[in-house]
Design a protein around this motif. Structure first.
Motif, PDB file in Angstrom:
ATOM      1  N   GLY A   1       0.778  -1.228   0.000  1.00  0.00           N
ATOM      2  CA  GLY A   1       0.000   0.000   0.000  1.00  0.00           C
ATOM      3  C   GLY A   1       0.807   1.273   0.000  1.00  0.00           C
ATOM      4  O   GLY A   1       0.239   2.367   0.115  1.00  0.00           O
ATOM      5  N   GLU A   2       2.146   1.178  -0.143  1.00  0.00           N
ATOM      6  CA  GLU A   2       2.992   2.367  -0.107  1.00  0.00           C
ATOM      7  C   GLU A   2       3.259   2.890  -1.519  1.00  0.00           C
ATOM      8  O   GLU A   2       3.099   2.170  -2.515  1.00  0.00           O
ATOM      9  N   SER A   3       3.717   4.130  -1.580  1.00  0.00           N
ATOM     10  CA  SER A   3       4.108   4.727  -2.853  1.00  0.00           C
ATOM     11  C   SER A   3       5.600   4.508  -3.088  1.00  0.00           C
ATOM     12  O   SER A   3       6.348   4.155  -2.160  1.00  0.00           O
ATOM     13  N   VAL A   4       6.018   4.745  -4.320  1.00  0.00           N
ATOM     14  CA  VAL A   4       7.440   4.637  -4.630  1.00  0.00           C
ATOM     15  C   VAL A   4       8.243   5.655  -3.814  1.00  0.00           C
ATOM     16  O   VAL A   4       9.368   5.384  -3.390  1.00  0.00           O
ATOM     17  N   GLY A   5       7.651   6.813  -3.566  1.00  0.00           N
ATOM     18  CA  GLY A   5       8.323   7.810  -2.735  1.00  0.00           C
ATOM     19  C   GLY A   5       8.611   7.297  -1.338  1.00  0.00           C
ATOM     20  O   GLY A   5       9.670   7.589  -0.761  1.00  0.00           O
ATOM     21  N   ASP A   6       7.663   6.533  -0.774  1.00  0.00           N
ATOM     22  CA  ASP A   6       7.897   5.939   0.543  1.00  0.00           C
ATOM     23  C   ASP A   6       9.086   4.978   0.497  1.00  0.00           C
ATOM     24  O   ASP A   6       9.918   4.943   1.417  1.00  0.00           O
ATOM     25  N   ALA A   7       9.165   4.195  -0.588  1.00  0.00           N
ATOM     26  CA  ALA A   7      10.265   3.244  -0.733  1.00  0.00           C
ATOM     27  C   ALA A   7      11.604   3.974  -0.881  1.00  0.00           C
ATOM     28  O   ALA A   7      12.618   3.537  -0.326  1.00  0.00           O
ATOM     29  N   VAL A   8      11.599   5.077  -1.621  1.00  0.00           N
ATOM     30  CA  VAL A   8      12.832   5.855  -1.782  1.00  0.00           C
ATOM     31  C   VAL A   8      13.293   6.412  -0.442  1.00  0.00           C
ATOM     32  O   VAL A   8      14.490   6.361  -0.107  1.00  0.00           O
ATOM     33  N   ASP A   9      12.353   6.933   0.338  1.00  0.00           N
ATOM     34  CA  ASP A   9      12.711   7.458   1.662  1.00  0.00           C
ATOM     35  C   ASP A   9      13.305   6.359   2.540  1.00  0.00           C
ATOM     36  O   ASP A   9      14.272   6.600   3.283  1.00  0.00           O
ATOM     37  N   ARG A  10      12.727   5.178   2.457  1.00  0.00           N
ATOM     38  CA  ARG A  10      13.240   4.055   3.268  1.00  0.00           C
ATOM     39  C   ARG A  10      14.651   3.686   2.811  1.00  0.00           C
ATOM     40  O   ARG A  10      15.539   3.422   3.630  1.00  0.00           O
ATOM     41  N   TRP A  11      14.852   3.646   1.514  1.00  0.00           N
ATOM     42  CA  TRP A  11      16.176   3.333   0.968  1.00  0.00           C
ATOM     43  C   TRP A  11      17.216   4.349   1.446  1.00  0.00           C
ATOM     44  O   TRP A  11      18.310   3.992   1.885  1.00  0.00           O
ATOM     45  N   LEU A  12      16.873   5.618   1.364  1.00  0.00           N
ATOM     46  CA  LEU A  12      17.797   6.660   1.802  1.00  0.00           C
ATOM     47  C   LEU A  12      18.120   6.533   3.291  1.00  0.00           C
ATOM     48  O   LEU A  12      19.261   6.777   3.717  1.00  0.00           O
ATOM     49  N   ALA A  13      17.132   6.144   4.074  1.00  0.00           N
ATOM     50  CA  ALA A  13      17.353   6.022   5.520  1.00  0.00           C
ATOM     51  C   ALA A  13      18.289   4.862   5.844  1.00  0.00           C
ATOM     52  O   ALA A  13      19.083   4.947   6.791  1.00  0.00           O
ATOM     53  N   TRP A  14      18.219   3.785   5.080  1.00  0.00           N
ATOM     54  CA  TRP A  14      19.068   2.625   5.346  1.00  0.00           C
ATOM     55  C   TRP A  14      20.457   2.760   4.725  1.00  0.00           C
ATOM     56  O   TRP A  14      21.414   2.136   5.183  1.00  0.00           O
TER      57      TRP A  14
END
Length: 552
Positions: free
Chosen positions: A488-501
């Motif tokens: 249910g997430e957007s690609v933007g949410d995934a990008v933010d998660r990637w940047l955080a990790w």
């Protein structure tokens, strides 16, 4: 016994034809250089997209590098332990939390998308006090000392050269991942030159150079910390030299180079021994000397390899009673048994699936259509290369390497199944030592399909590069979603998660992605230019090189 090895004659005086040939060779090398950079950029993106410790045994590989870098040596199998800093790093990386793309969702397990990453400045740092584990450290056994230490010594040398022996653990890990990307990039020119050698076609070489881009699992493994990376490179060197042998280069300097390359591979992993059948058959099928002279060269290769690195495995047998001792016994009680009737199909299916895909610890599965299509294409390429006269000797010799590696994996799994009823250690990455050979076979097959027309083959180069880049981008997009995109997430949410990790800040990542994109566009551009400009004839090969008249 008279040695009838072909000898190169004097260099002819430059003519208009040879000058044109030299110009064509320079163009070929420029295109190959750009393709090499494109594959390196692809591997680099994999290195920053794959979450830390989400590649098989990555924590053990990192741990063994750190042990050597900090003076901990190479303990006997079973006596090496995970360092405290690596155990803490694994915890900070939230391993083993399930990635969103896992093949089966498990409600009762921690999910990676629910974990808050440790901020970069707060992540643990490696230092002399925490980089070496021991029985008192309370950590698990590091089984990697069941292998020789060459790859880990190379990694330790890189850390010393870059000043990263004491740094944040994720930065240290990224540096080691980039080492493997460099090793991957070096495979590309070896594949291209091998294909050009056996076909006489520079365009066939460029087709072979694009082959790695079609394998998402190759980018995933070679963009992580794994000793397979050095095995892949040493096997690529052997493949190139074997291509020279089977096309008539029987000089003793090639014998020595082959022996050293195999020996160095044996100081990494026993998989390098599977190159020996290819070398033997290459000498048996070569023309240019009497059979016993060629056989003697093959034996000399084996003896040199034994002296350089094979002694390690002989020592294991003498002192430990096994070729490769078990560094850490595996608990098989949690694995499901496989009925005898299903063993062959299960081995074949798992091996193919994990050769093309199956990310992380094999729990993220590549769509089956990719696996079936890729397997069918490789099979067809192999059949064409073996069936159509022109380069059959080379194809037969080189195909022995991936075939022997796959057969070794299958035999090992089958043998253990006979004892335990379960199937383990079926990983396609164990066949990656044959990637260069497969790239050459694909180049041979395309060369045959276009009836050896250099003009038509030149037109196939941008097609191969374009499809390879599409496959590379598609594989990365699939992996990114599997690693970071929650339900249910957007690609933007995934990008933010990637940047955080990520170990890198947003700006360096943006620059990296931009450079990768530019490199991909440049690779396609030079491939198109190669096709549209009339390919120059390269200099005629010296005696004993290139394909034979009919190769029957």
């Amino acid at each position: 016994m008279t040695d009838t090895t072909p000898q190169a004659g004097p260099e002819p005086a430059p003519t208009a034809a040879t000058r044109a040939s030299g110009s064509g060779l320079r163009r070929y090398r420029r295109v190959l250089a750009v393709l090499t950079l494109a594959v390196a950029a692809w591997g680099l993106v994999w290195a920053v997209v794959t979450p830390t410790f989400r590649s098989p045994d990555e924590q053990n590989h990192v741990n063994s590098v750190l042990r050597i870098a900090h003076g901990g040596g190479w303990p006997a199998p079973g006596d090496a332990y995970i360092a405290p800093v690596v155990a803490l790093a694994v915890e900070e990386a939230a391993y083993p939390a399930d990635a969103p793309g896992r093949w089966v969702h498990r409600d009762d397990q921690r999910q990676l998308v629910d974990v808050v990453p440790v901020p970069r400045p707060e992540r643990a740092r490696v230092d002399a006090a925490n980089a070496i584990g021991g029985p008192a450290s309370g950590t698990e056994v590091d089984q990697m000392t069941q292998h020789p230490p060459l790859y880990y010594a190379l990694g330790a040398a890189v850390l010393h050269a870059t000043g990263l022996t004491e740094a944040r653990w994720d930065v240290t890990m990224l540096a080691l991942r980039l080492l493997d990307v460099v090793l991957l990039a070096l495979v590309v020119p070896l594949a291209a030159e091998s294909a050009r050698r056996v076909t006489g076609s520079p365009s066939a070489g460029l087709v072979a150079a694009a082959f790695p881009l079609f394998l998402p699992q190759l980018g995933h493994v070679m963009g992580a910390v794994n000793n397979d990376a050095l095995v892949v490179l040493t096997c690529a060197v052997v493949t190139y030299l074997a291509a020279r042998v089977v096309t008539g280069d029987l000089r003793w300097r090639v014998v020595v180079a082959l022996g050293v390359a195999i020996g160095l591979g044996l100081l990494v992993k026993v998989m390098a021994a599977f190159t020996l059948p290819t070398v033997l058959v290459a000498y048996l099928l070569a023309r240019g000397a009497r059979p016993w002279a060629r056989l003697g060269r093959a034996v000399a290769v084996g003896l040199i390899a034994l002296a350089v690195g094979g002694w390690w495995w002989v020592r294991n047998v003498v002192t430990l009673g096994a070729v490769q001792p078990v560094g850490r016994p595996r608990d098989l009680t949690l694995l499901a048994t496989v009925p005898d009737a299903e063993v062959p199909s299960t081995i074949a299916g798992r091996l193919a699936q994990s050769f093309f895909g199956n990310l992380s610890w094999l729990e993220i599965h590549l769509p089956g259509a990719w696996v079936v299509g890729g397997s069918a294409a490789l099979t067809a390429a192999g059949l064409v290369a073996l069936a159509v006269p022109g380069a059959r000797r080379a194809a037969a010799a080189l195909l022995l390497l991936p075939t022997a590696l796959a057969a070794g994996v299958a035999f090992n799994a089958w043998d253990l199944h006979a004892e335990t009823g379960v199937l383990v250690a079926i990983q396609g990455r164990y066949v990656f030592g044959g990637v260069t050979a497969l790239a050459v076979v694909v180049g041979i097959a395309v060369w045959q399909v276009v009836r050896r027309s250099e003009r038509r083959l030149a037109a196939a180069v941008p097609v191969a590069v374009g499809l390879g880049l599409a496959a590379a981008g598609g594989g990365l997009a699939w992996a990114f979603r599997a690693f970071y995109l929650g339900p249910g997430e957007s690609v933007g949410d995934a990008v933010d998660r990637w940047l955080a990790w990520s170990p890198l800040e947003a700006v360096p990542l943006q620059v990296l992605l931009g450079l990768a994109a530019v490199t991909g566009v440049a690779a396609l551009g030079v491939a198109v230019a190669w096709a549209y400009r009339s390919p120059h004839r390269l200099a005629a090969p010296r005696p004993g090189t290139g394909p034979t008249k009919d190769d029957r």
